[in-house]
Write a protein that holds these residues in place. Structure first.
Motif, PDB file in Angstrom:
ATOM      1  N   VAL A  21       0.835  -1.200   0.000  1.00 28.60           N
ATOM      2  CA  VAL A  21       0.000   0.000   0.000  1.00 28.60           C
ATOM      3  C   VAL A  21       0.872   1.253   0.000  1.00 28.60           C
ATOM      4  N   SER A  22       1.924   1.238   0.796  1.00 30.41           N
ATOM      5  CA  SER A  22       2.793   2.412   0.885  1.00 30.41           C
ATOM      6  C   SER A  22       4.075   2.230   0.088  1.00 30.41           C
ATOM      7  N   GLY A  23       4.172   1.167  -0.688  1.00 28.13           N
ATOM      8  CA  GLY A  23       5.413   0.877  -1.391  1.00 28.13           C
ATOM      9  C   GLY A  23       5.618   1.745  -2.615  1.00 28.13           C
ATOM     10  N   LYS A  24       6.845   1.793  -3.062  1.00 25.13           N
ATOM     11  CA  LYS A  24       7.173   2.500  -4.291  1.00 25.13           C
ATOM     12  C   LYS A  24       8.429   1.864  -4.880  1.00 25.13           C
ATOM     13  N   PRO A  25       8.656   2.012  -6.186  1.00 27.80           N
ATOM     14  CA  PRO A  25       9.875   1.453  -6.794  1.00 27.80           C
ATOM     15  C   PRO A  25      11.113   2.022  -6.110  1.00 27.80           C
ATOM     16  N   ASP A  26      12.093   1.155  -5.891  1.00 31.31           N
ATOM     17  CA  ASP A  26      13.284   1.593  -5.162  1.00 31.31           C
ATOM     18  C   ASP A  26      14.580   1.398  -5.944  1.00 31.31           C
ATOM     19  N   ARG A  27      14.458   1.119  -7.240  1.00 29.65           N
ATOM     20  CA  ARG A  27      15.667   0.996  -8.062  1.00 29.65           C
ATOM     21  C   ARG A  27      15.321   1.295  -9.511  1.00 29.65           C
ATOM     22  N   MET A  28      16.334   1.549 -10.308  1.00 31.87           N
ATOM     23  CA  MET A  28      16.168   1.777 -11.740  1.00 31.87           C
ATOM     24  C   MET A  28      16.898   0.655 -12.491  1.00 31.87           C
ATOM     25  N   VAL A  29      16.258   0.137 -13.532  1.00 34.89           N
ATOM     26  CA  VAL A  29      16.859  -0.951 -14.307  1.00 34.89           C
ATOM     27  C   VAL A  29      17.032  -0.505 -15.755  1.00 34.89           C
ATOM     28  N   SER A  30      17.989  -1.094 -16.417  1.00 34.72           N
ATOM     29  CA  SER A  30      18.295  -0.760 -17.806  1.00 34.72           C
ATOM     30  C   SER A  30      17.385  -1.540 -18.755  1.00 34.72           C
ATOM     31  N   VAL A  31      16.771  -0.828 -19.674  1.00 33.04           N
ATOM     32  CA  VAL A  31      15.917  -1.482 -20.679  1.00 33.04           C
ATOM     33  C   VAL A  31      16.760  -2.416 -21.550  1.00 33.04           C
ATOM     34  N   ARG A  32      17.967  -2.024 -21.833  1.00 33.51           N
ATOM     35  CA  ARG A  32      18.836  -2.843 -22.676  1.00 33.51           C
ATOM     36  C   ARG A  32      19.175  -4.175 -22.002  1.00 33.51           C
ATOM     37  N   SER A  33      19.524  -4.141 -20.736  1.00 42.11           N
ATOM     38  CA  SER A  33      19.952  -5.369 -20.068  1.00 42.11           C
ATOM     39  C   SER A  33      18.779  -6.261 -19.680  1.00 42.11           C
ATOM     40  N   VAL A  34      17.639  -5.679 -19.332  1.00 43.62           N
ATOM     41  CA  VAL A  34      16.507  -6.479 -18.864  1.00 43.62           C
ATOM     42  C   VAL A  34      15.653  -6.987 -20.017  1.00 43.62           C
ATOM     43  N   PHE A  35      15.429  -6.149 -21.049  1.00 48.85           N
ATOM     44  CA  PHE A  35      14.514  -6.516 -22.129  1.00 48.85           C
ATOM     45  C   PHE A  35      15.223  -6.757 -23.458  1.00 48.85           C
ATOM     46  N   GLY A  36      16.524  -6.522 -23.511  1.00 49.59           N
ATOM     47  CA  GLY A  36      17.262  -6.772 -24.740  1.00 49.59           C
ATOM     48  C   GLY A  36      16.921  -5.814 -25.859  1.00 49.59           C
ATOM     49  N   ILE A  37      16.467  -4.595 -25.521  1.00 49.36           N
ATOM     50  CA  ILE A  37      16.107  -3.590 -26.521  1.00 49.36           C
ATOM     51  C   ILE A  37      17.217  -2.554 -26.591  1.00 49.36           C
ATOM     52  N   ASP A  38      17.581  -2.172 -27.796  1.00 47.31           N
ATOM     53  CA  ASP A  38      18.667  -1.210 -27.988  1.00 47.31           C
ATOM     54  C   ASP A  38      18.187   0.184 -27.590  1.00 47.31           C
ATOM     55  N   SER A  39      18.278   0.479 -26.311  1.00 43.91           N
ATOM     56  CA  SER A  39      17.827   1.761 -25.781  1.00 43.91           C
ATOM     57  C   SER A  39      18.610   2.060 -24.508  1.00 43.91           C
ATOM     58  N   ASP A  40      18.875   3.337 -24.289  1.00 42.12           N
ATOM     59  CA  ASP A  40      19.579   3.756 -23.083  1.00 42.12           C
ATOM     60  C   ASP A  40      18.623   4.080 -21.940  1.00 42.12           C
ATOM     61  N   LEU A  41      17.345   3.848 -22.122  1.00 42.28           N
ATOM     62  CA  LEU A  41      16.361   4.178 -21.101  1.00 42.28           C
ATOM     63  C   LEU A  41      16.553   3.327 -19.850  1.00 42.28           C
ATOM     64  N   THR A  42      16.205   3.906 -18.714  1.00 47.16           N
ATOM     65  CA  THR A  42      16.100   3.172 -17.464  1.00 47.16           C
ATOM     66  C   THR A  42      14.685   3.349 -16.927  1.00 47.16           C
ATOM     67  N   VAL A  43      14.182   2.332 -16.252  1.00 47.36           N
ATOM     68  CA  VAL A  43      12.798   2.353 -15.783  1.00 47.36           C
ATOM     69  C   VAL A  43      12.768   1.964 -14.307  1.00 47.36           C
ATOM     70  N   PRO A  44      11.790   2.470 -13.553  1.00 47.81           N
ATOM     71  CA  PRO A  44      11.698   2.124 -12.125  1.00 47.81           C
ATOM     72  C   PRO A  44      11.265   0.679 -11.929  1.00 47.81           C
ATOM     73  N   ALA A  45      11.732   0.081 -10.854  1.00 50.15           N
ATOM     74  CA  ALA A  45      11.399  -1.306 -10.537  1.00 50.15           C
ATOM     75  C   ALA A  45      11.481  -1.504  -9.027  1.00 50.15           C
ATOM     76  N   PHE A  46      10.879  -2.595  -8.577  1.00 53.67           N
ATOM     77  CA  PHE A  46      10.922  -2.959  -7.169  1.00 53.67           C
ATOM     78  C   PHE A  46      12.046  -3.973  -6.937  1.00 53.67           C
ATOM     79  N   SER A  47      12.648  -3.907  -5.774  1.00 53.43           N
ATOM     80  CA  SER A  47      13.696  -4.872  -5.430  1.00 53.43           C
ATOM     81  C   SER A  47      13.104  -6.191  -4.954  1.00 53.43           C
ATOM     82  N   GLU A  48      11.962  -6.123  -4.306  1.00 51.37           N
ATOM     83  CA  GLU A  48      11.335  -7.322  -3.762  1.00 51.37           C
ATOM     84  C   GLU A  48      10.034  -7.616  -4.514  1.00 51.37           C
ATOM     85  N   ARG A  49       9.644  -8.873  -4.467  1.00 45.75           N
ATOM     86  CA  ARG A  49       8.439  -9.320  -5.147  1.00 45.75           C
ATOM     87  C   ARG A  49       7.371  -9.663  -4.107  1.00 45.75           C
TER      88      ARG A  49
END
Length: 342
Positions: A21-49
């Motif tokens: 309920v009070s959580g929020k993304p606590d890290r940024m991940v690389s689109v290139r490394s996570v999704f294999g897309i040729d882009s320099d973008l980074t996107v918010p993500a959670f550390s825990e599931r």
């Protein structure tokens, strides 16, 4: 029914359901490394599931344009609609993006049985201290709106009009939601996200393929910030998905079989586009055919049971011709027609 807020998660590395309920993304991940897309973008993500995060499917193939559209929804709070033919993996695409971001995700199928009360909530009789009392049970929309959850509306173009107008208010930028029964206005969580999947683009069942779809209010369609189209994958990528799902066919000797199966699927799609067929083989159908090949040990029999019997009887000779053209052997359609008569 809303997810159980009191459920606990014992597996290591997962948060309690109530913690989101009070959580929020606590890290940024690389689109290139996570999704294999040729882009320099980074996107918010959670550390825990937590329990609402989909499991990662390592075999899933991401469409770059659609993936970037979905990531725009997660990163910039865009309302994203993914449109495309059946079997292209629209809902799964959103789920797999969420899975790699460890973002909680809830899917709602807008079939004809989903009502306004299911989305908003209703009064229910519960037992408190051995007494029956009436209390308001919150629906899935206000529940998700207050949490960092990606809410996905499947079959969005099949929703009933009264249901669609409930959704229309939260499509706006501020997206506040009013609970009339509670005299309460709900402010959306900063990391609440909203997606939808459709077979049409809100224009109804133009080609007769998707019965039950509705013509959507243009004012509502205009509120969707991003509309992405997910088409069938290139041939080599589709072969890769089939092999990932049915690894028993990954040997060199089975490569020709997979190639022939994809050739039949492509012919049905061309036949559908030309108006010769009223149905087509989706990637899901090809995977089912490959799995049935392992059961029946006969591609022709597996094809009849997987796809041919779904076709209109008048169209079966044309489908059998596709099979003969790709496999170099006749498909006994007459036997299937005789069997259907008894």
């Amino acid at each position: 029914m809303i997810p159980d807020e009191k459920a606990s998660v014992k597996s290591e590395g997962r948060r309690e359901v109530t913690d989101i309920v009070s959580g929020k993304p606590d890290r940024m991940v690389s689109v290139r490394s996570v999704f294999g897309i040729d882009s320099d973008l980074t996107v918010p993500a959670f550390s825990e599931r937590d329990d609402h995060v989909p499991e990662i499917d390592e075999a899933y193939r991401f469409n770059p344009e659609v993936t970037l559209a979905i990531l725009a929804g997660f990163t910039r709070d865009r309302r994203v609609m993914v449109q495309g033919l059946h079997g292209t993996g629209k809902s799964t695409h959103i789920e797999q993006v969420a899975a790699r971001l460890s973002w909680p995700c809830v899917r709602v199928n807008l079939d004809g049985h989903i009502s306004r009360l299911d989305l908003v909530g209703r009064d229910a009789i519960v037992v408190r201290d051995d007494l029956q009392v009436t209390e308001f049970q919150m629906g899935i929309v206000p529940w998700a709106l207050q949490r960092p959850v990606a809410l996905i509306f499947d079959e969005y173009d099949a929703g009933r009009p009264d249901v669609m107008f409930v959704i229309q208010r939260i499509l706006e930028r501020d997206g506040k939601f009013t609970l009339l029964d509670q005299n309460r206005v709900i402010q959306p969580h900063p990391y609440f996200r909203m997606f939808a999947t459709t077979n049409t683009i809100g224009l109804g069942n133009l080609n007769g393929l998707y019965h039950g779809t509705q013509v959507l209010n243009h004012a509502q369609m205009d509120r969707w910030n991003v509309v992405a189209t997910l088409n069938y994958l290139p041939r080599e990528e589709e072969i890769g998905i089939v092999l990932a799902r049915v690894p028993e066919l990954a040997g060199d000797s089975d490569r020709a079989l997979i190639e022939s199966m994809l050739s039949v699927a492509e012919l049905t799609r061309k036949g559908f586009a030309a108006g010769d067929l009223s149905t087509l083989m989706s990637p899901r159908t090809v995977i089912s055919w490959a799995e049935n090949c392992q059961i029946f040990r006969d591609p022709a029999m597996a094809f009849r049971l997987t796809f041919l019997n779904k076709c209109d009887e008048a169209e079966r000779p044309a489908v059998a011709e596709y099979f003969q053209r790709c496999f170099g052997r006749e498909l006994d359609v007459e036997r299937e027609s005789r069997a259907a008569q008894y």
